[in-house]
Design an enzyme around this catalytic site. Structure first.
Site, short mmCIF file in Angstrom:
data_model
loop_
_atom_site.label_atom_id
_atom_site.label_comp_id
_atom_site.label_asym_id
_atom_site.label_seq_id
_atom_site.Cartn_x
_atom_site.Cartn_y
_atom_site.Cartn_z
N GLU A 175 0.83 -1.22 -0.02
CA GLU A 175 -0.04 -0.10 -0.05
C GLU A 175 0.66 1.22 0.12
O GLU A 175 0.77 2.12 0.84
CB GLU A 175 -1.08 0.13 1.07
CG GLU A 175 -1.80 -1.15 0.98
CD GLU A 175 -2.78 -1.20 2.32
OE1 GLU A 175 -3.03 -0.02 3.11
OE2 GLU A 175 -3.57 -1.98 2.59
N GLU B 75 -4.95 -8.93 0.99
CA GLU B 75 -5.80 -9.08 2.28
C GLU B 75 -7.09 -8.76 1.69
O GLU B 75 -7.36 -7.80 0.78
CB GLU B 75 -5.43 -7.64 3.19
CG GLU B 75 -4.12 -7.74 3.93
CD GLU B 75 -3.89 -6.15 4.40
OE1 GLU B 75 -4.84 -5.37 4.43
OE2 GLU B 75 -2.77 -5.94 4.90
#
Length: 284
Positions: free
Chosen positions: A105, A215
């Site tokens: 991220e 995720e």
């Protein structure tokens, strides 16, 4: 309940002759969710270059506190270079293929202090080069973004394309995707697994890469078990490109975080366990 589960699986499974291609696993409470589902599950571990390599992980996401410009500029003999090289040797010693993601991220707010998108790309490429230099070629290089980055306009600094290291450096296009509901100030809209995964899959297909969910998760609700079964169907339908999906089995992290992703009911455990039991698609 048994009859309903069997019926659901009859719709979702693929022919028994097909080899399983997709890891189904956990980021977070791996042991707990494995116990609750009664099934072995793949493991996604988070690590740092100054730590030991997680021996049992199927996917490893690793980073350093150094800025991206420092990583990109690291040269043989420097402490930072040797730290990354030593970690790479640890991955090589696993003697099996493992998914490795560098600094997940990067476009999100928590990574703003590390540098620009150009500096991230340079750092990512340098990490790949260091691994290659020590012979750690048993790596499936995984570029782990937020799912949101694949949905915003290209003019947005967070857009995935600005952070892409290039086809020569990526094997797997990965994203972290969530059905947020109303937690942490979100709109309350219920998002399907497909709604945030499809743009990731499309990007991967366009670049000839595999896709994964480093995720994924959903807030609690009466429909969460069905949400998981819908996710199951989506992965089966795209099993040719989706190579891994790791559920984020974590609760809220403290003050200011109202999101609890933990699967807790028997229906949810059954739905997730059915993924692991669908061995025509999933492996652990």
């Amino acid at each position: 309940m048994v009859v309903a589960t069997t019926a659901a699986l009859s719709v979702m499974t693929t022919p028994a002759s097909a080899a399983p291609t997709t890891y189904i696993g956990v980021a977070g409470d791996h042991a707990g969710l494995s116990r609750s589902t009664g099934e072995p599950l793949a493991l996604h571990s988070y690590s740092r270059f100054d730590r030991r390599v997680p021996a049992n992980a199927d996917m490893i996401t690793v980073k350093t506190s150094a800025k991206w410009s420092q990583v990109a500029a690291a040269r043989p003999g420097s402490a930072l270079y040797e730290q990354i090289a030593q970690y790479a040797r640890g991955v090589k010693a696993l003697n099996r293929t493992v998914m490795v993601a560098y600094h997940h991220e990067p476009e999100a707010g928590g990574s703003r202090g590390f540098g620009t998108s150009q500096e991230f790309v340079a750092a990512y490429r340098q990490v790949v080069s260091i691994f290659n230099s020590v012979g750690a070629t048993n790596v499936e290089w995984t570029w782990q973004m937020t799912a949101y980055s694949f949905r915003v306009r290209e003019s947005d600094r967070r857009a995935a394309i600005h952070w892409y290291p290039g086809d020569a450096y990526v094997d797997n296009v990965s994203a972290d995707g969530y059905n947020w509901g109303s937690c942490d100030g979100h709109s309350g809209k219920w998002l399907s697994f497909a709604s945030f995964t499809e743009p990731v899959v499309q990007f991967a297909r366009a670049h000839g890469k595999k896709a994964s969910l480093g995720e994924f998760g959903s807030v609690a609700g009466s429909q969460r078990a069905q949400w998981l079964r819908d996710a199951h169907r989506y992965v089966v339908a795209n099993r040719d490109v989706i190579s891994a999906a790791f559920y984020f089995q974590n609760g809220s992290s403290g003050a200011g975080d109202t999101c609890n992703w933990l699967l807790q009911t028997s229906a949810e455990h059954d739905a997730f366990g059915d993924m692991a039991r669908d061995t025509s698609t999933f492996r652990s």
